[in-house]
Design an enzyme around this catalytic site. Structure first.
Site, PDB file in Angstrom:
ATOM      1  N   HIS A  85       7.090 -42.302   7.395  1.00 51.19           N
ATOM      2  CA  HIS A  85       6.265 -42.988   8.737  1.00 51.19           C
ATOM      3  C   HIS A  85       5.119 -42.083   8.792  1.00 51.19           C
ATOM      4  N   TYR A  95       8.450 -48.605  17.884  1.00 48.22           N
ATOM      5  CA  TYR A  95       9.548 -48.413  17.687  1.00 48.22           C
ATOM      6  C   TYR A  95      10.287 -49.494  18.767  1.00 48.22           C
ATOM      7  N   GLU A 137       9.002 -37.187  14.480  1.00 52.96           N
ATOM      8  CA  GLU A 137       7.696 -37.587  13.885  1.00 52.96           C
ATOM      9  C   GLU A 137       6.603 -36.711  14.784  1.00 52.96           C
ATOM     10  N   ARG A 204      -0.230 -47.156   0.144  1.00 49.99           N
ATOM     11  CA  ARG A 204       0.527 -46.777  -1.090  1.00 49.99           C
ATOM     12  C   ARG A 204       0.591 -45.420  -1.022  1.00 49.99           C
ATOM     13  N   HIS A 205       1.694 -44.842  -1.875  1.00 49.70           N
ATOM     14  CA  HIS A 205       1.848 -43.325  -1.763  1.00 49.70           C
ATOM     15  C   HIS A 205       1.426 -43.178  -3.191  1.00 49.70           C
ATOM     16  N   TYR A 206       0.676 -41.737  -3.307  1.00 46.85           N
ATOM     17  CA  TYR A 206       0.502 -41.004  -4.671  1.00 46.85           C
ATOM     18  C   TYR A 206       0.601 -39.606  -4.642  1.00 46.85           C
ATOM     19  N   GLY A 276       6.883 -40.909 -17.656  1.00 47.76           N
ATOM     20  CA  GLY A 276       5.788 -41.561 -17.373  1.00 47.76           C
ATOM     21  C   GLY A 276       5.065 -41.046 -16.494  1.00 47.76           C
ATOM     22  N   PHE A 384       9.921 -43.259  -6.617  1.00 47.74           N
ATOM     23  CA  PHE A 384       8.490 -43.779  -6.478  1.00 47.74           C
ATOM     24  C   PHE A 384       8.841 -45.322  -5.475  1.00 47.74           C
TER      25      PHE A 384
HETATM   26  C1  LIG Z   1       6.703 -40.775  -2.582  1.00 53.23           C
HETATM   27  C2  LIG Z   1       5.921 -41.599  -3.611  1.00 53.23           C
HETATM   28  C3  LIG Z   1       5.247 -41.229  -4.570  1.00 53.23           C
HETATM   29  C4  LIG Z   1       4.450 -41.988  -5.477  1.00 53.23           C
HETATM   30  N1  LIG Z   1       3.706 -41.255  -6.429  1.00 53.23           N
HETATM   31  C5  LIG Z   1       3.179 -42.102  -7.270  1.00 53.23           C
HETATM   32  C6  LIG Z   1       2.329 -41.516  -8.377  1.00 53.23           C
HETATM   33  O1  LIG Z   1       2.123 -40.201  -8.199  1.00 53.23           O
HETATM   34  N2  LIG Z   1       1.677 -42.172  -9.191  1.00 53.23           N
HETATM   35  C7  LIG Z   1       1.915 -43.667  -9.266  1.00 53.23           C
HETATM   36  O2  LIG Z   1       0.956 -44.189 -10.077  1.00 53.23           O
HETATM   37  N3  LIG Z   1       2.744 -44.106  -8.500  1.00 53.23           N
HETATM   38  C8  LIG Z   1       3.393 -43.313  -7.405  1.00 53.23           C
HETATM   39  N4  LIG Z   1       4.066 -44.095  -6.556  1.00 53.23           N
HETATM   40  C9  LIG Z   1       4.226 -45.576  -6.431  1.00 53.23           C
HETATM   41  C10 LIG Z   1       3.130 -46.077  -5.863  1.00 53.23           C
HETATM   42  O3  LIG Z   1       3.104 -45.856  -4.438  1.00 53.23           O
HETATM   43  C11 LIG Z   1       3.051 -47.769  -5.810  1.00 53.23           C
HETATM   44  O4  LIG Z   1       4.335 -48.144  -5.406  1.00 53.23           O
HETATM   45  C12 LIG Z   1       2.429 -48.127  -7.287  1.00 53.23           C
HETATM   46  O5  LIG Z   1       1.335 -47.491  -7.443  1.00 53.23           O
HETATM   47  C13 LIG Z   1       2.817 -49.739  -7.292  1.00 53.23           C
HETATM   48  O6  LIG Z   1       1.966 -50.260  -6.197  1.00 53.23           O
HETATM   49  P1  LIG Z   1       1.193 -51.487  -6.688  1.00 53.23           P
HETATM   50  O7  LIG Z   1       0.468 -52.097  -5.103  1.00 53.23           O
HETATM   51  O8  LIG Z   1       0.288 -51.423  -7.447  1.00 53.23           O
HETATM   52  O9  LIG Z   1       2.100 -52.313  -6.868  1.00 53.23           O
HETATM   53  P2  LIG Z   1       2.959 -53.686  -5.974  1.00 53.23           P
HETATM   54  O10 LIG Z   1       2.173 -54.490  -5.640  1.00 53.23           O
HETATM   55  O11 LIG Z   1       3.428 -53.071  -4.868  1.00 53.23           O
HETATM   56  O12 LIG Z   1       3.933 -54.217  -7.057  1.00 53.23           O
HETATM   57  C14 LIG Z   1       5.156 -53.075  -7.357  1.00 53.23           C
HETATM   58  C15 LIG Z   1       5.545 -53.822  -8.562  1.00 53.23           C
HETATM   59  O13 LIG Z   1       6.221 -54.888  -8.531  1.00 53.23           O
HETATM   60  C16 LIG Z   1       5.654 -55.856  -9.502  1.00 53.23           C
HETATM   61  N5  LIG Z   1       5.856 -57.201  -8.412  1.00 53.23           N
HETATM   62  C17 LIG Z   1       4.796 -57.698  -7.684  1.00 53.23           C
HETATM   63  N6  LIG Z   1       5.237 -58.815  -7.107  1.00 53.23           N
HETATM   64  C18 LIG Z   1       6.264 -59.129  -7.803  1.00 53.23           C
HETATM   65  C19 LIG Z   1       7.046 -60.298  -7.483  1.00 53.23           C
HETATM   66  N7  LIG Z   1       6.895 -61.307  -6.766  1.00 53.23           N
HETATM   67  N8  LIG Z   1       8.251 -60.456  -8.364  1.00 53.23           N
HETATM   68  C20 LIG Z   1       8.426 -59.298  -9.283  1.00 53.23           C
HETATM   69  N9  LIG Z   1       7.811 -58.208  -9.520  1.00 53.23           N
HETATM   70  C21 LIG Z   1       6.742 -58.012  -8.755  1.00 53.23           C
HETATM   71  C22 LIG Z   1       4.391 -55.450  -9.735  1.00 53.23           C
HETATM   72  O14 LIG Z   1       3.942 -55.794 -11.143  1.00 53.23           O
HETATM   73  C23 LIG Z   1       4.723 -53.920 -10.004  1.00 53.23           C
HETATM   74  O15 LIG Z   1       5.489 -53.564 -11.026  1.00 53.23           O
HETATM   75  C24 LIG Z   1       4.637 -43.168  -5.514  1.00 53.23           C
HETATM   76  C25 LIG Z   1       5.581 -43.594  -4.561  1.00 53.23           C
HETATM   77  C26 LIG Z   1       6.379 -43.205  -3.752  1.00 53.23           C
HETATM   78  C27 LIG Z   1       7.102 -43.746  -2.617  1.00 53.23           C
HETATM   79  C1  HEM Z   2      15.187 -46.181  14.000  1.00 50.84           C
HETATM   80  C2  HEM Z   2      14.266 -47.169  13.529  1.00 50.84           C
HETATM   81  C3  HEM Z   2      13.968 -46.827  12.043  1.00 50.84           C
HETATM   82  C4  HEM Z   2      14.532 -46.959  10.893  1.00 50.84           C
HETATM   83  C5  HEM Z   2      15.925 -46.421  11.130  1.00 50.84           C
HETATM   84  C6  HEM Z   2      13.807 -46.680   9.696  1.00 50.84           C
HETATM   85  C7  HEM Z   2      14.326 -46.581   8.451  1.00 50.84           C
HETATM   86  C8  HEM Z   2      13.391 -46.798   7.200  1.00 50.84           C
HETATM   87  C9  HEM Z   2      13.692 -46.530   5.928  1.00 50.84           C
HETATM   88  C10 HEM Z   2      15.273 -45.809   5.515  1.00 50.84           C
HETATM   89  C11 HEM Z   2      12.771 -46.547   5.223  1.00 50.84           C
HETATM   90  C12 HEM Z   2      12.454 -46.386   3.748  1.00 50.84           C
HETATM   91  C13 HEM Z   2      12.210 -44.803   3.435  1.00 50.84           C
HETATM   92  C14 HEM Z   2      11.913 -44.458   1.917  1.00 50.84           C
HETATM   93  O1  HEM Z   2      10.799 -45.293   1.441  1.00 50.84           O
HETATM   94  O2  HEM Z   2      12.518 -43.740   1.262  1.00 50.84           O
HETATM   95  C15 HEM Z   2      11.499 -46.798   5.862  1.00 50.84           C
HETATM   96  C16 HEM Z   2      10.264 -46.836   5.545  1.00 50.84           C
HETATM   97  C17 HEM Z   2       9.411 -47.721   6.385  1.00 50.84           C
HETATM   98  N1  HEM Z   2       9.498 -47.735   7.729  1.00 50.84           N
HETATM   99 FE1  HEM Z   2      10.776 -47.568   9.060  1.00 50.84          FE
HETATM  100  N2  HEM Z   2      12.403 -47.249  10.283  1.00 50.84           N
HETATM  101  C18 HEM Z   2      12.514 -47.386  11.430  1.00 50.84           C
HETATM  102  C19 HEM Z   2      11.360 -47.741  12.379  1.00 50.84           C
HETATM  103  C20 HEM Z   2      10.098 -48.081  11.757  1.00 50.84           C
HETATM  104  C21 HEM Z   2       9.009 -48.672  12.594  1.00 50.84           C
HETATM  105  C22 HEM Z   2       9.139 -48.771  14.030  1.00 50.84           C
HETATM  106  C23 HEM Z   2       8.252 -49.020  11.900  1.00 50.84           C
HETATM  107  C24 HEM Z   2       6.760 -49.621  12.140  1.00 50.84           C
HETATM  108  C25 HEM Z   2       6.860 -50.832  12.770  1.00 50.84           C
HETATM  109  C26 HEM Z   2       8.531 -48.638  10.355  1.00 50.84           C
HETATM  110  C27 HEM Z   2       7.969 -49.009   9.115  1.00 50.84           C
HETATM  111  C28 HEM Z   2       8.294 -48.788   8.199  1.00 50.84           C
HETATM  112  C29 HEM Z   2       7.414 -48.617   6.855  1.00 50.84           C
HETATM  113  C30 HEM Z   2       5.875 -49.594   6.825  1.00 50.84           C
HETATM  114  C31 HEM Z   2       8.149 -48.199   6.015  1.00 50.84           C
HETATM  115  C32 HEM Z   2       7.590 -48.183   4.288  1.00 50.84           C
HETATM  116  C33 HEM Z   2       8.445 -49.244   3.425  1.00 50.84           C
HETATM  117  C34 HEM Z   2       7.401 -50.229   3.235  1.00 50.84           C
HETATM  118  O3  HEM Z   2       6.342 -50.482   3.511  1.00 50.84           O
HETATM  119  O4  HEM Z   2       8.200 -51.234   2.668  1.00 50.84           O
HETATM  120  N3  HEM Z   2       9.813 -48.218  10.531  1.00 50.84           N
HETATM  121  N4  HEM Z   2      12.156 -46.816   7.238  1.00 50.84           N
END
Ligand SMILES: Cc1cc2nc3c(=O)[nH]c(=O)nc-3n(C[C@H](O)[C@H](O)[C@H](O)COP(=O)(O)OP(=O)(O)OC[C@H]3O[C@@H](n4cnc5c(N)ncnc54)[C@H](O)[C@@H]3O)c2cc1C
Ligand code: HEM
Length: 393
Positions: A85, A95, A137, A204-206, A276, A384
């Site tokens: 978050h 929230y 937070e 996105r996170h990296y 990978g 990831f």
């Molecule tokens: C804590 C953390 C650390 C990370 N570290 C790294 C890192 O070091 N290096 C790295 O490369 N990535 C890392 N990632 C992953 C990264 O954040 C992204 O999720 C990744 O790069 C994919 O993002 P994207 O926008 O390219 O793909 P997205 O657009 O998010 O798509 C994700 C996947 O879904 C598929 N897809 C998209 N649309 C559809 C659909 N409609 N139906 C079916 N499949 C679909 C895509 O082909 C793709 O394979 C990390 C993630 C987290 C949470």
């Molecule tokens: C008590 C309330 C909430 C709970 C319990 C909650 C829980 C979670 C959990 C479990 C995840 C996934 C974490 C992971 O990646 O491992 C997540 C991600 C996330 N949360 Fe929350 N969340 C809360 C409130 C909010 C609020 C208020 C927002 C903003 C409007 C928010 C926005 C997001 C976003 C953007 C992600 C990243 C995932 C994505 O983009 O798909 N969350 N949260």
């Protein structure tokens, strides 16, 4: 603190809500994005399409409600979510929006079964849960290395393996002093991009592949292309960003880190398992361990498709060469080499184990390690994607 009556109602209704979990969260997201389209710039559109985040957020609220009288027991899980978050810049004012639409969705899906007592009890429960997140937070925002998303200039872009681009970035202005950054192995940064083929901003996170900041902040990105879909941000970073361009980053986050109590001792080996691009946080851990104590035994296990996809091979070899006692095991899937439970039985025990790779890879490794009685406290991992989806799997 919730009243005994609230606790009773919430606990009694959790199973009903869990049963309707997917329906409730589908309605929740639909209504919330209708009223607050600006939130589409924060939530991951692909996770929405694939239903991944839906499960994570909703299931966590329900899971937390079961522990309402002692939310402190959930601190490790809440901390991990709060890091995400904070990285995404979720603010206290978000929230009530989530609460309003979650409660609205519960009403809509349960219909008449959701009487006033139930809704009042869940309102109280959500507010308490939200408060735990907001407080935690707040502390993280106070400590973040810089505020919000700051501009960085790309100074290096190189190929760490086929389809994996490694980036080095430095602050674009003087507000951030590279020399003062305290990066930690295992952390990730979050990029804010505006890809041309998307209607929304995409975050996105990296993971950092090095915790040293002398050259800049270093992360690596794999083109994420599955089926006929091309990953939005990873392809954008590969194809549209180059040396000299600016990218927005929020400050490093995450609690995937080496157990510091074990770094200086030499009895319990460090086992680093990755596949990978999952090598990124694991590589930074290898670097940190070797720098802090090269005498500790290290087992390096890495799996990928083939030699061309072998990421950071020479950097890893250099670091391993600097350590005293090393085992290195490489698996190329294309050559039929299999990393399974039978092989994992060769690992030392006890060991301090860190795992990162695709969801499928991690599920099989973690299952294997659990079956082999490596305790939960010795196995650390970073998916990831949403961590919940792995825990619920
Ligand atoms: C804590 C953390 C650390 C990370 N570290 C790294 C890192 O070091 N290096 C790295 O490369 N990535 C890392 N990632 C992953 C990264 O954040 C992204 O999720 C990744 O790069 C994919 O993002 P994207 O926008 O390219 O793909 P997205 O657009 O998010 O798509 C994700 C996947 O879904 C598929 N897809 C998209 N649309 C559809 C659909 N409609 N139906 C079916 N499949 C679909 C895509 O082909 C793709 O394979 C990390 C993630 C987290 C949470
Ligand atoms: C008590 C309330 C909430 C709970 C319990 C909650 C829980 C979670 C959990 C479990 C995840 C996934 C974490 C992971 O990646 O491992 C997540 C991600 C996330 N949360 Fe929350 N969340 C809360 C409130 C909010 C609020 C208020 C927002 C903003 C409007 C928010 C926005 C997001 C976003 C953007 C992600 C990243 C995932 C994505 O983009 O798909 N969350 N949260």
């Amino acid at each position: 603190m919730a009243s005994p009556q609230t606790l009773e109602i919430v606990k009694a209704t959790v199973p009903v809500l869990e049963e309707h979990g997917t329906a409730i969260t589908t309605v929740f997201y639909k209504n919330m994005f209708n009223e607050h389209p600006e939130l589409l710039d924060i939530f991951n559109e692909t996770n929405q399409k694939l239903g991944r985040q839906q499960t994570a957020l909703a299931m966590t609220v329900l899971a937390a409600a079961k522990h309402l009288e002692n939310l402190a027991t959930l601190l490790p899980q809440v901390t991990q979510i709060s890091h995400k978050h904070r990285a995404l810049q979720i603010l206290p004012e978000h929230y009530p929006i989530v609460g309003h639409h979650l409660l609205g969705a519960i009403k809509e899906v349960l219909g008449e079964a959701a009487n006033d007592d139930i809704i009042d009890a869940w309102t109280e429960a959500y507010d308490e849960i939200a408060d735990v997140f907001i407080q935690l937070e707040r502390g993280m925002y106070e400590q973040e290395m810089w505020e919000g998303f700051a501009p960085f200039t790309i100074t290096e872009k190189s190929e760490a393996a086929t389809d994996i681009a490694a980036f080095t970035v430095v602050p674009a202005n003087d507000d951030i002093d590279l020399n003062k950054l305290k990066l930690s192995a295992g952390q990730y940064i979050t990029v804010k991009t505006d890809p041309k083929d998307s209607d929304h901003i995409a975050l996105r996170h990296y993971s950092l592949y090095s915790a040293h900041s002398d050259k800049g902040i270093q992360f690596a990105v794999r083109r994420d292309n599955r089926n006929e879909y091309n990953g939005l941000v990873s392809n954008y970073l590969h194809d549209h960003l180059d040396v000299g361009d600016t990218i927005l980053l929020s400050a490093p986050a995450g609690d995937f880190e080496l157990n510091q109590d074990l770094v200086q001792q030499n009895e319990i080996p460090l086992v680093l398992v990755s596949a990978g691009v999952g090598v990124t946080p694991i590589l930074s851990m290898l670097e940190a361990q070797v720098a802090a104590n090269p005498l500790r035994p290290i087992v390096w296990v890495y799996a990928c498709q083939n030699k061309e996809h072998h990421a950071f091979e020479s950097k890893v070899n250099e670091l391993l060469a600097a350590a005293e006692i090393v085992e290195k095991h490489i698996f190329y899937f294309d050559s039929g080499q299999i990393l399974d439970e039978a092989w994992l039985a060769n690992l030392p025990k006890p060991a301090d184990i860190y795992v990162c790779g695709s969801m499928m890879f991690m599920e099989s490794i973690i299952d294997g390690l659990m079956n082999l009685d490596h305790g939960v406290d010795s196995v650390h991992y970073e998916p990831f994607g949403p961590k919940m989806s792995l825990e619920l799997a």
